[in-house]
Each structure stands twice: as structure tokens, then as C-alpha cells.
Design a protein around this motif. Structure first.
Motif, PDB file in Angstrom:
ATOM      1  N   ALA A  33       0.810  -1.222   0.000  1.00 31.37           N
ATOM      2  CA  ALA A  33       0.000   0.000   0.000  1.00 31.37           C
ATOM      3  C   ALA A  33       0.843   1.273   0.000  1.00 31.37           C
ATOM      4  O   ALA A  33       0.320   2.350  -0.310  1.00 31.37           O
ATOM      5  N   LEU A  34       2.122   1.168   0.322  1.00 27.76           N
ATOM      6  CA  LEU A  34       2.974   2.357   0.464  1.00 27.76           C
ATOM      7  C   LEU A  34       4.060   2.345  -0.602  1.00 27.76           C
ATOM      8  O   LEU A  34       4.881   1.434  -0.655  1.00 27.76           O
ATOM      9  N   SER A  35       4.087   3.389  -1.442  1.00 33.55           N
ATOM     10  CA  SER A  35       5.002   3.423  -2.580  1.00 33.55           C
ATOM     11  C   SER A  35       6.462   3.434  -2.158  1.00 33.55           C
ATOM     12  O   SER A  35       7.324   2.967  -2.919  1.00 33.55           O
ATOM     13  N   GLU A  36       6.768   3.928  -0.960  1.00 36.73           N
ATOM     14  CA  GLU A  36       8.163   3.961  -0.526  1.00 36.73           C
ATOM     15  C   GLU A  36       8.737   2.562  -0.301  1.00 36.73           C
ATOM     16  O   GLU A  36       9.951   2.409  -0.103  1.00 36.73           O
ATOM     17  N   HIS A  37       7.877   1.530  -0.336  1.00 38.19           N
ATOM     18  CA  HIS A  37       8.357   0.164  -0.136  1.00 38.19           C
ATOM     19  C   HIS A  37       8.468  -0.606  -1.450  1.00 38.19           C
ATOM     20  O   HIS A  37       8.514  -1.846  -1.442  1.00 38.19           O
ATOM     21  N   LYS A  38       8.554   0.095  -2.561  1.00 34.42           N
ATOM     22  CA  LYS A  38       8.660  -0.565  -3.860  1.00 34.42           C
ATOM     23  C   LYS A  38       9.870  -1.487  -3.921  1.00 34.42           C
ATOM     24  O   LYS A  38       9.775  -2.627  -4.393  1.00 34.42           O
ATOM     25  N   ASN A  39      11.027  -1.013  -3.460  1.00 35.94           N
ATOM     26  CA  ASN A  39      12.233  -1.853  -3.482  1.00 35.94           C
ATOM     27  C   ASN A  39      12.094  -3.060  -2.557  1.00 35.94           C
ATOM     28  O   ASN A  39      12.611  -4.137  -2.847  1.00 35.94           O
ATOM     29  N   ASP A  40      11.393  -2.869  -1.432  1.00 38.54           N
ATOM     30  CA  ASP A  40      11.166  -3.984  -0.511  1.00 38.54           C
ATOM     31  C   ASP A  40      10.277  -5.050  -1.152  1.00 38.54           C
ATOM     32  O   ASP A  40      10.475  -6.251  -0.920  1.00 38.54           O
ATOM     33  N   MET A  41       9.315  -4.606  -1.952  1.00 41.33           N
ATOM     34  CA  MET A  41       8.452  -5.560  -2.648  1.00 41.33           C
ATOM     35  C   MET A  41       9.284  -6.420  -3.603  1.00 41.33           C
ATOM     36  O   MET A  41       9.117  -7.639  -3.671  1.00 41.33           O
ATOM     37  N   GLN A  42      10.184  -5.775  -4.326  1.00 41.28           N
ATOM     38  CA  GLN A  42      11.045  -6.524  -5.248  1.00 41.28           C
ATOM     39  C   GLN A  42      11.949  -7.480  -4.480  1.00 41.28           C
ATOM     40  O   GLN A  42      12.154  -8.632  -4.892  1.00 41.28           O
ATOM     41  N   THR A  65       3.674  -7.239 -13.675  1.00 45.80           N
ATOM     42  CA  THR A  65       2.299  -6.820 -13.934  1.00 45.80           C
ATOM     43  C   THR A  65       2.290  -5.298 -13.988  1.00 45.80           C
ATOM     44  O   THR A  65       3.342  -4.665 -13.935  1.00 45.80           O
ATOM     45  N   ASP A  66       1.112  -4.705 -14.063  1.00 54.33           N
ATOM     46  CA  ASP A  66       1.031  -3.240 -14.012  1.00 54.33           C
ATOM     47  C   ASP A  66       1.284  -2.713 -12.604  1.00 54.33           C
ATOM     48  O   ASP A  66       1.355  -1.506 -12.401  1.00 54.33           O
ATOM     49  N   GLY A  67       1.404  -3.616 -11.650  1.00 52.06           N
ATOM     50  CA  GLY A  67       1.712  -3.234 -10.274  1.00 52.06           C
ATOM     51  C   GLY A  67       2.887  -4.041  -9.764  1.00 52.06           C
ATOM     52  O   GLY A  67       3.972  -4.039 -10.355  1.00 52.06           O
ATOM     53  N   GLN A  68       2.677  -4.778  -8.683  1.00 51.89           N
ATOM     54  CA  GLN A  68       3.750  -5.596  -8.110  1.00 51.89           C
ATOM     55  C   GLN A  68       3.850  -6.936  -8.838  1.00 51.89           C
ATOM     56  O   GLN A  68       2.855  -7.456  -9.344  1.00 51.89           O
ATOM     57  N   PRO A  69       5.040  -7.519  -8.876  1.00 49.57           N
ATOM     58  CA  PRO A  69       5.231  -8.753  -9.642  1.00 49.57           C
ATOM     59  C   PRO A  69       4.613  -9.981  -8.985  1.00 49.57           C
ATOM     60  O   PRO A  69       4.389 -10.030  -7.779  1.00 49.57           O
ATOM     61  N   VAL A  70       4.378 -10.985  -9.817  1.00 48.94           N
ATOM     62  CA  VAL A  70       3.905 -12.298  -9.399  1.00 48.94           C
ATOM     63  C   VAL A  70       5.087 -13.261  -9.450  1.00 48.94           C
ATOM     64  O   VAL A  70       5.857 -13.263 -10.411  1.00 48.94           O
ATOM     65  N   VAL A  71       5.243 -14.083  -8.424  1.00 45.30           N
ATOM     66  CA  VAL A  71       6.324 -15.058  -8.373  1.00 45.30           C
ATOM     67  C   VAL A  71       5.752 -16.435  -8.728  1.00 45.30           C
ATOM     68  O   VAL A  71       4.763 -16.875  -8.137  1.00 45.30           O
ATOM     69  N   TYR A  72       6.386 -17.095  -9.696  1.00 48.31           N
ATOM     70  CA  TYR A  72       5.883 -18.374 -10.194  1.00 48.31           C
ATOM     71  C   TYR A  72       6.971 -19.438 -10.114  1.00 48.31           C
ATOM     72  O   TYR A  72       8.156 -19.173 -10.319  1.00 48.31           O
ATOM     73  N   GLY A  73       6.550 -20.668  -9.823  1.00 41.80           N
ATOM     74  CA  GLY A  73       7.426 -21.825  -9.876  1.00 41.80           C
ATOM     75  C   GLY A  73       6.581 -23.079  -9.973  1.00 41.80           C
ATOM     76  O   GLY A  73       5.407 -23.076  -9.579  1.00 41.80           O
TER      77      GLY A  73
END
Length: 465
Positions: A33-42, A65-73
Motif C-alpha cells: 500500500a505504500l510506494s516507498e516500499h517498492k524496493n522492498d516488494m522486489q 504486472t502493471d503493479g507488483q510482480p507475481v512469483v511463479y514456480g
């Protein structure tokens, strides 16, 4: 040695190592929800991908995606066996108010056999368990009894705005026989439950506009419509005194409660008097003819979540406010459609709005309800796995809340959805001091491993919805 004994041996050997790894995952402040955590999301997505690799999963990817990534395996070498699609999320809720945390929200700590940290229960801890169940079977048996695919997203806590598009674009990649989600709770301590249905959701904001500015109540009171009074009149028209929703056609498509379901809920022995004491009310409230569990699991609602307008500071201010508003949400049940309910809500407001004001309705969150019949083989198999490990009967429940993306999985992939949660309602997810009871971490690992064997015993046709 049977597979449960094998799993038990491995998890005992690796417990400290696994808890250390989970703590590393929980230290990443992946707040979507907080844009300052974009690097943390990655960072969280990359951590999860690496854990997939260490567990033995293949075809690994971080899908943008258009937002945060999806992790697949995945691991797809169980020829002829069913495929389980495991869904979860690596994002977490914001942590405020920070001063109410006894320890830092991203400084994991074990106290009284509970692991405290944001995301410990919702949902990093439960996602981690599925990864470790795969790892255990790979390490001890060299493979899995079923095929598995993992799809772990980073936007569940903000409503999964981009996941439905991702699912539509990757239907072949995500093809499976059953979807398993561990993002729900148990019935209580030592009381496992399989959730086979969730309510849907639609939300709106009602804005009532009167005069172009606040008016002196002495000069204009009694001669001009007061938006707060007008709003109150509209809100009062939504339900009768017994809680039945008075919007025309609201109940038209509500799926009736089955006698078997009602009997199953009664068998849970839920104590309504204890609930009243716990939440501090003198009486429970709702539609006549339904128990509290039936009202909150199987019946639709309309609730006023907030009201605003006028002067609310200290003292009194003699004005007619120019505007007022309210926020409304409806919880929906099978087979209600959020778009249809919003249209009926709008028609009701238009019919009941008082003269002298303009009323506008703004739409917000929407999500469809979901249900897999509780006698479905994949649901009953989950119950058996719980019972082997917990040694008590499994409860079959519906959830009063909403996970909108579950309905999207249900509709797009047309697969049975099994909600096998290991959290407890008391674990403060979304609140300060979130924690996860480690006895459910320990037992849940074994339940998940056993469930893979349960599903392996089915022919694919037997699992069709």
C-alpha cells in the motif's frame, strides 16, 4: 516408514533452520500500500523465488504486472497425477499505530511459542509452509506425489488489482486440477477447519449536497433541507428494525442454505453468549430465523461503515451543513452479483432521497462471492489430512469476509478452490502484534504434505468442479 513419519522426521530436524529462514522473510517490509516500499516488494519477490529454487521447484519466474510482480514456480514430473495450484501473497499490511507493537513489526521474535511480526500469519508464514512441504518431500523422497504450481502475488492487501488480468493472460500456464489457498483461519485452537465459501463485496460512498455553503441555522433552519437529516432518512430506509434489507430485489438471487450445511454449523457448538461477552454487547442482531454463524457466513449484509458531515468539534456550531456523506459496504453470497446489487442500491437511493438535496453514489471495491460444495472430494480430502495430524474432526465452514481474487480463480480457471488455513482469529493480522502460533506452523507443515498424497489418490476426472 510412512509419509507422515517421514515428514515428521524432516521437520523436526529442520525446525530451527526453517524458523530462521521464515524470520528472514518476515524482516522484509513488503507493504504494497505504500510506494516507498517498492524496493522492498522486489526484494521479497526475489527472496521467495530463491526459496522456490532451494525447495526444488522449476520454471521459476518473477512475472511483471502493471503493479507488483507475481512469483511463479512449478514441479511437473508426476506423470498422470493431478496438479495443485498453490496461491498466496507476499505483501503485508501497513504497521501503524507503531507505538502499540511490543517489538518491531519487522523484527521477528518468538514469545510463548508464537512468532511475532507483520506477515507472520497473513500470509508469509502460511505461504512459507507450502514451500517447505515441497522441500521436505523433495529431500526425503526425491519427488512429489502430485504436480504443483505456485503463484504468489504482491497486491492481495490492496485488492489484487492486477492479478485477474494476469490469470486471464496465463490460463494455460496456470492450468491445474485444484487450487489450494492458505490465507484463512482455523475454527479455534486445536480445531482445524476447511473454509469452502466466502462472501463477496461491493462498496459505495453516498454524498448528499444541499446549499452551496453552510447556512446559519437561525436564518435558514426549518426552511432549507439539512443534508445530514436527508442522509439519515436514506440510511434508515436500507433495513427494517429486524435487520432485513429493504432494497427491492436484494435477496432475489441468494442461494438458500442447505439443510446439511445448517446441521454442520449446529454441530460446531458455537456459543453465542460467549461471543456477546467477548465483544461487549448485550444482544446479537440480525435476520430472524438464522443463527449468528448462518447470518455471518451465508446471508448478505448492508452496513454503514462511516458517516460524515457538519460540525463535530468541541462545543456547538449552529449551522446547516452544506454536505454530508456515508460509506456503505454489502457482503454478498452466492449467487449475488456485485454490479447488480450496486444498481439496485442506486435505484433505492434515488427512490428514497428527500427533496432539496442532490445525491451522488461513487462505486468502490467489488468482488464476487465464492463457494465450492463442501462435499467436493478435494474439500473432504483436506478434512482428512487435518484429522490425521490434529486427531480431531475437521469443521467445514464458510467465511464471512471476502478475498475477491478467489472468485476470479473460480470463474476463470473453473477449478475447485480449497481454503486450508492455519491462522487463528486472535492472531492480530492487520493489527499491531500480529503473530502465528507455532504449534499450527508445526502441524500445518505435516497437514500440507499429507494433502499432496491425498490428492495424488484421485483421478483427474474425480476432481472436476
Amino acid at each position: 516408514m510412512n509419509h507422515l513419519e517421514t515428514l515428521d522426521e524432516y521437520f523436526k530436524e529442520q525446525r530451527d533452520e526453517h524458523l530462521g529462514q521464515l524470520k528472514d522473510f518476515l524482516r522484509i517490509p513488503s507493504i504494497s500500500a505504500l510506494s516507498e516500499h517498492k524496493n522492498d516488494m522486489q526484494q521479497a519477490a526475489e527472496w521467495l523465488l530463491n526459496s522456490f529454487k532451494e525447495a526444488g521447484l522449476e520454471n521459476l519466474s518473477i512475472d511483471e504486472t502493471d503493479g507488483q510482480p507475481v512469483v511463479y514456480g512449478d514441479w511437473l514430473h508426476a506423470e498422470g497425477k493431478p496438479t495443485i495450484l498453490v496461491y498466496g501473497h507476499y505483501d503485508v499490511q501497513p504497521v501503524d499505530p507503531l507505538n502499540l507493537w511490543e517489538t518491531g513489526p519487522f523484527e521477528p521474535e518468538v514469545r510463548d511459542n508464537k512468532l511475532y511480526a507483520r506477515g507472520a500469519s497473513d500470509d508469509k508464514g502460511q505461504v512459507f509452509m507450502h514451500v517447505k512441504a515441497v522441500e521436505a518431500l523433495m529431500q526425503k523422497t526425491g519427488g512429489l506425489p502430485v504436480n504443483v504450481k505456485f503463484i504468489i502475488e504482491g497486491e492481495e492487501e490492496i485488492g489484487s488489482p492486477n492479478l485477474e488480468k494476469y490469470i486471464e493472460a496465463n490460463k494455460d500456464k496456470l492450468a491445474a486440477d485444484v487450487i489450494v489457498i492458505s490465507d484463512t483461519g482455523m475454527q479455534g485452537p486445536g480445531q482445524p477447519a476447511v473454509c469452502y465459501g466466502l462472501r463477496g463485496l461491493c462498496g459505495v460512498q453516498i454524498d448528499v449536497q444541499g446549499a452551496k455553503s453552510d447556512l446559519h441555522s437561525g436564518l435558514y433552519g426549518g426552511g432549507v433541507q439539512n443534508p445530514i437529516h436527508a442522509l439519515a432518512e436514506v440510511l434508515a430506509s436500507f433495513r427494517d428494525k429486524e435487520g432485513t434489507i429493504a432494497i427491492e430485489g436484494f435477496y432475489d438471487n441468494v442461494r438458500p442454505l442447505l439443510d446439511e450445511e445448517r446441521e454442520a454449523y449446529q454441530a460446531l457448538g458455537f456459543n453465542e453468549d460467549e461471543l456477546k461477552e467477548e465483544i461487549g454487547v448485550t444482544e446479537l442482531f440480525g435476520e430472524k430465523g438464522y443463527s449468528h454463524l448462518e447470518r455471518t457466513w451465508t446471508r448478505p449484509t448492508l452496513e454503514v461503515n462511516g458517516v460524515f458531515g457538519g460540525f463535530s468539534g468541541e462545543g456547538i456550531k449552529t449551522v446547516l451543513p452544506a454536505e454530508a456523506g456515508a460509506k456503505i459496504t454489502c457482503r454478498l453470497v452466492p449467487d449475488q452479483d456485485p454490479d447488480e446489487i450496486i444498481e439496485k442500491l442506486k435505484a433505492h437511493i434515488e427512490k428514497h432521497k428527500p427533496v432539496g438535496v442532490t445525491v451522488t453514489v461513487t462505486e468502490f471495491d467489488k468482488g464476487k462471492p465464492f463457494i465450492t460444495p463442501f462435499d467436493h472430494p478435494a474439500i473432504q480430502a483436506a478434512g482428512r489430512s487435518y484429522e490425521k495430524v490434529y486427531n480431531v474432526p475437521t469443521a467445514y465452514t464458510r467465511g464471512g469476509g471476502s478475498i475477491p481474487i478467489v472468485a476470479a480463480f473460480d470463474e476463470i480457471l473453473e477449478l475447485p478452490v480449497v481454503l486450508m488455513g492455519f491462522g487463528l482469529a486472535s492472531e492480530n493480522f492487520h493489527a499491531p502484534n500480529e503473530h502465528f502460533h507455532l504449534e499450527n506452523f508445526d502441524q500445518g507443515l505435516r497437514v500440507i504434505g499429507d494433502y499432496y498424497y491425498e490428492i495424488a489418490g484421485f483421478e483427474k476426472d474425480e476432481l472436476k468442479k
